[in-house]
Design an enzyme around this catalytic site. Sequence first.
Site, PDB file in Angstrom:
ATOM      1  N   TYR A   1      -6.374   7.063   3.460  1.00 25.78           N
ATOM      2  CA  TYR A   1      -6.595   5.954   2.533  1.00 25.78           C
ATOM      3  C   TYR A   1      -5.805   4.719   2.958  1.00 25.78           C
ATOM      4  O   TYR A   1      -6.340   3.597   3.002  1.00 25.78           O
ATOM      5  CB  TYR A   1      -6.207   6.328   1.100  1.00 25.78           C
ATOM      6  CG  TYR A   1      -6.031   5.089   0.258  1.00 25.78           C
ATOM      7  CD1 TYR A   1      -7.142   4.391  -0.200  1.00 25.78           C
ATOM      8  CD2 TYR A   1      -4.758   4.561   0.016  1.00 25.78           C
ATOM      9  CE1 TYR A   1      -6.995   3.202  -0.905  1.00 25.78           C
ATOM     10  CE2 TYR A   1      -4.609   3.372  -0.681  1.00 25.78           C
ATOM     11  CZ  TYR A   1      -5.726   2.706  -1.142  1.00 25.78           C
ATOM     12  OH  TYR A   1      -5.574   1.519  -1.819  1.00 25.78           O
TER      13      TYR A   1
ATOM     14  N   GLU B   1       0.821  -1.201   0.000  1.00 27.85           N
ATOM     15  CA  GLU B   1       0.000   0.000   0.000  1.00 27.85           C
ATOM     16  C   GLU B   1       0.862   1.262   0.000  1.00 27.85           C
ATOM     17  O   GLU B   1       0.536   2.245  -0.665  1.00 27.85           O
ATOM     18  CB  GLU B   1      -0.959  -0.001   1.190  1.00 27.85           C
ATOM     19  CG  GLU B   1      -2.093  -0.992   1.056  1.00 27.85           C
ATOM     20  CD  GLU B   1      -2.986  -0.713  -0.148  1.00 27.85           C
ATOM     21  OE1 GLU B   1      -3.055   0.441  -0.607  1.00 27.85           O
ATOM     22  OE2 GLU B   1      -3.621  -1.666  -0.643  1.00 27.85           O
TER      23      GLU B   1
ATOM     24  N   CYS C   1     -13.860  -1.063 -15.496  1.00 25.29           N
ATOM     25  CA  CYS C   1     -14.333   0.326 -15.450  1.00 25.29           C
ATOM     26  C   CYS C   1     -13.145   1.271 -15.637  1.00 25.29           C
ATOM     27  O   CYS C   1     -12.826   2.089 -14.785  1.00 25.29           O
ATOM     28  CB  CYS C   1     -15.040   0.582 -14.123  1.00 25.29           C
ATOM     29  SG  CYS C   1     -16.043   2.077 -14.087  1.00 25.29           S
TER      30      CYS C   1
ATOM     31  N   CYS D   1     -19.309  -5.743 -17.155  1.00 22.48           N
ATOM     32  CA  CYS D   1     -19.317  -5.294 -15.764  1.00 22.48           C
ATOM     33  C   CYS D   1     -20.436  -5.965 -14.975  1.00 22.48           C
ATOM     34  O   CYS D   1     -21.607  -5.945 -15.391  1.00 22.48           O
ATOM     35  CB  CYS D   1     -19.485  -3.781 -15.702  1.00 22.48           C
ATOM     36  SG  CYS D   1     -19.516  -3.146 -14.007  1.00 22.48           S
TER      37      CYS D   1
ATOM     38  N   ASP E   1      -9.495   4.625  -3.547  1.00 24.26           N
ATOM     39  CA  ASP E   1      -8.353   5.046  -4.346  1.00 24.26           C
ATOM     40  C   ASP E   1      -8.869   5.558  -5.686  1.00 24.26           C
ATOM     41  O   ASP E   1     -10.079   5.737  -5.874  1.00 24.26           O
ATOM     42  CB  ASP E   1      -7.337   3.907  -4.507  1.00 24.26           C
ATOM     43  CG  ASP E   1      -7.824   2.801  -5.437  1.00 24.26           C
ATOM     44  OD1 ASP E   1      -9.013   2.810  -5.838  1.00 24.26           O
ATOM     45  OD2 ASP E   1      -7.006   1.926  -5.780  1.00 24.26           O
TER      46      ASP E   1
ATOM     47  N   CYS F   1     -25.795   0.716 -12.450  1.00 21.96           N
ATOM     48  CA  CYS F   1     -24.908   1.855 -12.738  1.00 21.96           C
ATOM     49  C   CYS F   1     -25.647   2.975 -13.465  1.00 21.96           C
ATOM     50  O   CYS F   1     -26.098   2.798 -14.604  1.00 21.96           O
ATOM     51  CB  CYS F   1     -23.714   1.379 -13.566  1.00 21.96           C
ATOM     52  SG  CYS F   1     -22.538   2.689 -13.960  1.00 21.96           S
TER      53      CYS F   1
ATOM     54  N   CYS G   1     -18.245  -1.855 -20.301  1.00 22.24           N
ATOM     55  CA  CYS G   1     -19.483  -1.909 -19.523  1.00 22.24           C
ATOM     56  C   CYS G   1     -20.247  -3.221 -19.701  1.00 22.24           C
ATOM     57  O   CYS G   1     -20.891  -3.703 -18.758  1.00 22.24           O
ATOM     58  CB  CYS G   1     -20.379  -0.727 -19.882  1.00 22.24           C
ATOM     59  SG  CYS G   1     -19.672   0.891 -19.430  1.00 22.24           S
TER      60      CYS G   1
END
Length: 352
Positions: free
Chosen positions: A125, A44, A195, A205, A143, A211, A202
Site C-alpha cells: 500500500y 504515509e 462515504c 456523493c 486503504d 454506485c 449518499c
Amino acid sequence: MPDNVPRAIAAPLLSWYDAHARDLPWRARPGANAPDPYRVWLSEVMLQQTQVATVIPYFAKFTARWPSFEALAAAEDADLMAAWAGLGYYARARNLLACAREVARRGALPETEAELLGLPGVGGYTAAAIAAIAFGQRAVVVDANVERVVTRLFAVPDPLPGARPKIRALTDTITPDARAGDFAQAMMDLGSGICTARAPRCLLCPLRDQCDGFATGAAETFPVKAAKLPKPQRYGTMFWLTRGGEVLLVRRPDKGLLGGMRALPTGPWSDTPPGLADAPIAADWRLLDDQVRHGFTHFNLDVALAAATIAAQTGADFGTLKGEWWPIAEIESAGLPTVFAKAARVLGRKHA
C-alpha cells in the site's frame, strides 16, 4: 451493473476533489506545485493504522525538527523513538529511521513501486501511495477508506478480509492513467467525509449514480465483515523502582513489541498473572491495588503495578538490563509508549 463494465468514476470524482480536497499539511493542493516526496513518505508511514487527526501534530513536530531525509537520517535512535511515542506500532519508527538512512545514502527516494518496495517499512500500500501521490505514477492505492468506497460502488458481497484481492482488482478498473495521485487522495477524502462507515452521506456523493450500494438502498451494509474473534488476554507486572527523586527506566530489546523504547521494567506478558517473579532487583516490593489495562492490536493486557524504593546512594546490579535513572518530575519527557505512560501516571501520583 456487472463488474466488467467500465464506470465513469475518475472524471466526476476528480471534479469533486478539485472543489473539496482536504487541506492537509503533507498534501499539495490540486493544481499546485508538485508534492514533496519526503513529506508524502513521512505522512504515509505515520498514517499506517493511525487516524489523520492523531498524525497531524506529530507530522508538524517531525518536519520542524527533521525537515528532510538527510536530517532524519542523522537523528539519534533514542530521540526518534521518544518523538514517536504515542503513535503506536513502534516497528514503524525503527523502519522510518532505517528507510531515511537508506534514502539519504541513495540520494533520493525511488519513484517506482518496485523500487519503493525494497525500502525498510514500505509495503504494498505505502509503495503504491508514494508512487502515485509523490510522483504521479499510475498505481492502485487501497486503504481502508478506498476499500469501503469500492465495496459500495460494486456492492461486493464477499466478507473482509477475504474480499481484498477482488477489491484491489476492482479499484484497478477505475484508476485513471492521469492524475493518479489526486485520484487516490480523492478516494480517501470521499471515504473520510462522504462515504463514511456509519450514516454515509449518499445524497452528497458525486458517484452515487454509479454506485450499486446506493442502488440497493443499503450502502451502509458494505463492506461485509467476517465475525471478529475475541482477543487473547495477557498479564504482566510493571515495576516502579525509585531512588531519591528518580525512577528506573530500561530500554526494551530492539526486536519485538515496543522494541528500542524506554519503559518501566517488566517481565514477559503471559497467560497468567506473574506477580513479583520478574522484579529487576531484590528490593522490598509491594503490589499495589491499582492496575492498568491496555489493548494492543492482537491482544489485551492487564498489568499489575509494583513499587519499591532504594536509598539514593545505593548502587544496583541490573544484569543485562540497560537501566537509567530518570527524574520523576520529568517522566513525561521520557517518551514512554502509551501502556507504560499510563502506568507511570498512576505510579507517579502515588509514589513520587
